[in-house]
Design a protein around this motif. Sequence first.
Motif: not given
Length: 340
Positions: A37, A62-63, A152
């Motif tokens: 990201c 975080h994805e 996400e």
Amino acid sequence: MLACRIHAKEDLRIEPVDMPSPGPGEVLLRLGAAGICGSDLHYYFEGRNGNFIVREPLIPGHEASGVVEAVGPGVTRVKKGDKVAVSPSHACGRCEGCRQGREQLCSNMKFLGSASLFPHVQGMFQEYFVMGERQCYPVTGDITLGELAFAEPLAVGLHAVNRGGDLLGKSVLITGAGTIGCVTVLAARLAGARKITVTDVLDRPLQQAMTVGADAVLRADREDDKLTTPQFDVAYEVSGNFNALKSCVAATKRGGVVVQVGTLPHEPLPFVVNELMAKEMDLRGAFRWGIEFDWAVDYLSTRRVDVRPLLSGQYPLQDAVAAFAAAADKNKSTKVQVVV
Ligand SMILES: [Zn+2]
Ligand SMILES: [Zn+2]
């Protein structure tokens, strides 16, 4: 097992770390796919993401999606072998934001792969990791782990659209055609937008936006004049560019809504508040997501939303440096993932 750790600016190492084991209510996951990201790119290329500075080795990411390897005592939501989307949001569930159903406003948030707290909250660019079962969303069917890792970013697009209000019959502007711009296109179509116009400063992202359903695209750097007449009901500023925000305000009709989704530079910005006042416009922020993560998992697993055109490359975790380089090249890539 191996983990990808950012030690400082452009210092990323693939290092052996201890294999974790799940405690009560926890799940041990093997990484499926993890998307790179914008914030991960900032950590790698700048050693910081705005005010969040890398002060100890940080595992980004975080994805992600994963496969359940083992479960700790008391876990009922998933079992060994399940494919899961992983929510990176660990909200406290007790503060005012959480109690109002807006976990993204949690005052005690632990968000994975972020240097906002110290010690940093480690992310998911690692072969195995442990998660609370509440953060694991099992799915069935033929959805791939790569698609599932879009839960996400898709949740970000759904939340942005949710913040902008009802879109049925509305004319929409989205400034920025990267992954978040494109998932906002997908979300706006789901919500019934009548016409979706997308701007960017590169041709390739604009082609991507057309592929996922934009009706019109324009080069913000060349066709700026087209954005001076008010013509949109709702605008989403995704690029994080201040000029794009000014275009959103100028091109939105009286009584319209502008949603700020991207992160603008961390400095005071001169702003045309009078235009907001005189046009009675609403300027709203959209930050991460809440319940929209759950919706995203469903839309993906049924392919009501098809994100496959947005996946431009997958690299083994060991080749994370090459993956970051590919992800940074917006002329070549939309979403790049590392996989195990
Ligand atoms: Zn992200
Ligand atoms: Zn909370």
